[in-house]
Design a protein around this motif. Structure first.
Motif, PDB file in Angstrom:
ATOM      1  N   VAL A  16       0.617  -0.827   0.122  1.00  0.00           N
ATOM      2  CA  VAL A  16       0.421   0.742   0.059  1.00  0.00           C
ATOM      3  C   VAL A  16       0.857   1.544   0.058  1.00  0.00           C
ATOM      4  O   VAL A  16       1.604   1.440   0.512  1.00  0.00           O
ATOM      5  N   TYR A  17       0.272   2.186  -0.658  1.00  0.00           N
ATOM      6  CA  TYR A  17       0.856   3.250  -0.674  1.00  0.00           C
ATOM      7  C   TYR A  17       0.569   4.825  -0.205  1.00  0.00           C
ATOM      8  O   TYR A  17      -1.217   4.682  -0.201  1.00  0.00           O
ATOM      9  N   LEU A  18       1.228   5.874  -0.083  1.00  0.00           N
ATOM     10  CA  LEU A  18       0.669   7.309   0.570  1.00  0.00           C
ATOM     11  C   LEU A  18       1.482   7.812  -0.130  1.00  0.00           C
ATOM     12  O   LEU A  18       2.797   8.227  -0.181  1.00  0.00           O
ATOM     13  N   GLN A  19       0.579   8.408  -1.087  1.00  0.00           N
ATOM     14  CA  GLN A  19       1.292   9.702  -2.430  1.00  0.00           C
ATOM     15  C   GLN A  19       1.179  11.064  -1.673  1.00  0.00           C
ATOM     16  O   GLN A  19       0.156  11.231  -0.806  1.00  0.00           O
ATOM     17  N   MET A  20       2.520  11.619  -0.690  1.00  0.00           N
ATOM     18  CA  MET A  20       1.566  13.210  -0.429  1.00  0.00           C
ATOM     19  C   MET A  20       2.312  14.404  -0.971  1.00  0.00           C
ATOM     20  O   MET A  20       3.810  14.123  -1.275  1.00  0.00           O
ATOM     21  N   ASN A  21       1.833  15.317  -1.145  1.00  0.00           N
ATOM     22  CA  ASN A  21       1.918  16.094  -2.373  1.00  0.00           C
ATOM     23  C   ASN A  21       1.820  17.492  -1.173  1.00  0.00           C
ATOM     24  O   ASN A  21       1.266  17.174  -0.495  1.00  0.00           O
ATOM     25  N   SER A  22       2.691  18.712  -1.583  1.00  0.00           N
ATOM     26  CA  SER A  22       2.184  20.344  -1.338  1.00  0.00           C
ATOM     27  C   SER A  22       2.186  20.407   0.452  1.00  0.00           C
ATOM     28  O   SER A  22       1.237  19.838   1.495  1.00  0.00           O
ATOM     29  N   LEU A  23       3.398  18.797   1.146  1.00  0.00           N
ATOM     30  CA  LEU A  23       3.649  18.856   2.513  1.00  0.00           C
ATOM     31  C   LEU A  23       3.603  20.099   2.872  1.00  0.00           C
ATOM     32  O   LEU A  23       4.252  21.271   2.541  1.00  0.00           O
ATOM     33  N   LYS A  24       3.184  20.400   4.388  1.00  0.00           N
ATOM     34  CA  LYS A  24       3.301  21.762   5.190  1.00  0.00           C
ATOM     35  C   LYS A  24       3.778  20.708   6.208  1.00  0.00           C
ATOM     36  O   LYS A  24       3.855  19.708   6.981  1.00  0.00           O
ATOM     37  N   PRO A  25       4.935  22.112   7.093  1.00  0.00           N
ATOM     38  CA  PRO A  25       5.716  21.907   8.385  1.00  0.00           C
ATOM     39  C   PRO A  25       4.327  21.214   9.050  1.00  0.00           C
ATOM     40  O   PRO A  25       4.876  20.385  10.208  1.00  0.00           O
ATOM     41  N   GLU A  26       2.429  21.445   9.225  1.00  0.00           N
ATOM     42  CA  GLU A  26       1.864  20.547   9.653  1.00  0.00           C
ATOM     43  C   GLU A  26       1.441  18.617   9.605  1.00  0.00           C
ATOM     44  O   GLU A  26       0.826  18.257  10.377  1.00  0.00           O
ATOM     45  N   ASP A  27       2.168  18.330   8.910  1.00  0.00           N
ATOM     46  CA  ASP A  27       2.090  16.948   8.308  1.00  0.00           C
ATOM     47  C   ASP A  27       3.236  16.439   9.218  1.00  0.00           C
ATOM     48  O   ASP A  27       3.647  15.243   8.862  1.00  0.00           O
ATOM     49  N   THR A  28       4.383  16.942  10.008  1.00  0.00           N
ATOM     50  CA  THR A  28       5.112  16.177  10.013  1.00  0.00           C
ATOM     51  C   THR A  28       4.523  15.511  11.651  1.00  0.00           C
ATOM     52  O   THR A  28       4.422  15.761  12.271  1.00  0.00           O
ATOM     53  N   ALA A  29       4.725  14.222  11.253  1.00  0.00           N
ATOM     54  CA  ALA A  29       4.632  13.062  12.390  1.00  0.00           C
ATOM     55  C   ALA A  29       5.217  11.839  11.837  1.00  0.00           C
ATOM     56  O   ALA A  29       6.006  11.541  10.841  1.00  0.00           O
ATOM     57  N   VAL A  30       5.494  11.054  12.994  1.00  0.00           N
ATOM     58  CA  VAL A  30       5.295   9.445  12.338  1.00  0.00           C
ATOM     59  C   VAL A  30       4.388   9.156  11.465  1.00  0.00           C
ATOM     60  O   VAL A  30       3.491   8.851  12.551  1.00  0.00           O
ATOM     61  N   TYR A  31       4.129   8.309  10.391  1.00  0.00           N
ATOM     62  CA  TYR A  31       3.745   7.898  10.169  1.00  0.00           C
ATOM     63  C   TYR A  31       3.021   5.822  10.342  1.00  0.00           C
ATOM     64  O   TYR A  31       4.251   5.238  10.097  1.00  0.00           O
TER      65      TYR A  31
END
Length: 119
Positions: A79-94
């Motif tokens: 399974v994949y998660l493509q993450m675009n237009s990343l923001k500082p608030e996306d910072t986390a352990v996934y």
């Protein structure tokens, strides 16, 4: 033995992109929903996205709609998660997870991969 291994995390500048992968072993993903969750420091773990089993229906948290895309390759059991237009608030352990169905209980968790969005 069921195992989920995430990869693809790292440090990226705001506006950048990353693609996370979650490779499963010990079972077939075909009939299970798969989810991506994240946990930032001092915050509770939250669901980011989920993709249903063979039907492939998807759902996203409001905070990532239009920026993240979940997909699955059952032949590769990944399974994949493509993450675009990343923001500082996306910072986390996934974390990736196996669910019987989206919004259902989690059966198993991966070990997590760190995503840091910073200039």
């Amino acid at each position: 033995q069921l195992q989920l291994v995430e990869s693809g995390g790292g440090l990226v500048q705001p506006g950048g992109s990353l693609r996370l992968s979650c490779a499963a072993s010990g079972f077939s993903l075909d009939y299970y929903a798969m989810g991506w969750f994240r946990q930032a420091p001092g915050k509770e773990r939250e669901e980011v996205s989920c993709i249903s089993g063979r039907g492939g229906g998807t759902k996203y948290a409001d905070s990532v709609k239009g920026r993240f895309t979940i997909s699955r390759d059952n032949a590769k059991n990944t399974v994949y998660l493509q993450m675009n237009s990343l923001k500082p608030e996306d910072t986390a352990v996934y974390y990736c997870a196996v669910l019987l169905y989206c919004s259902g209980p989690v059966n198993s968790w991966g070990q997590g991969t760190q995503v840091t969005v910073s200039s």
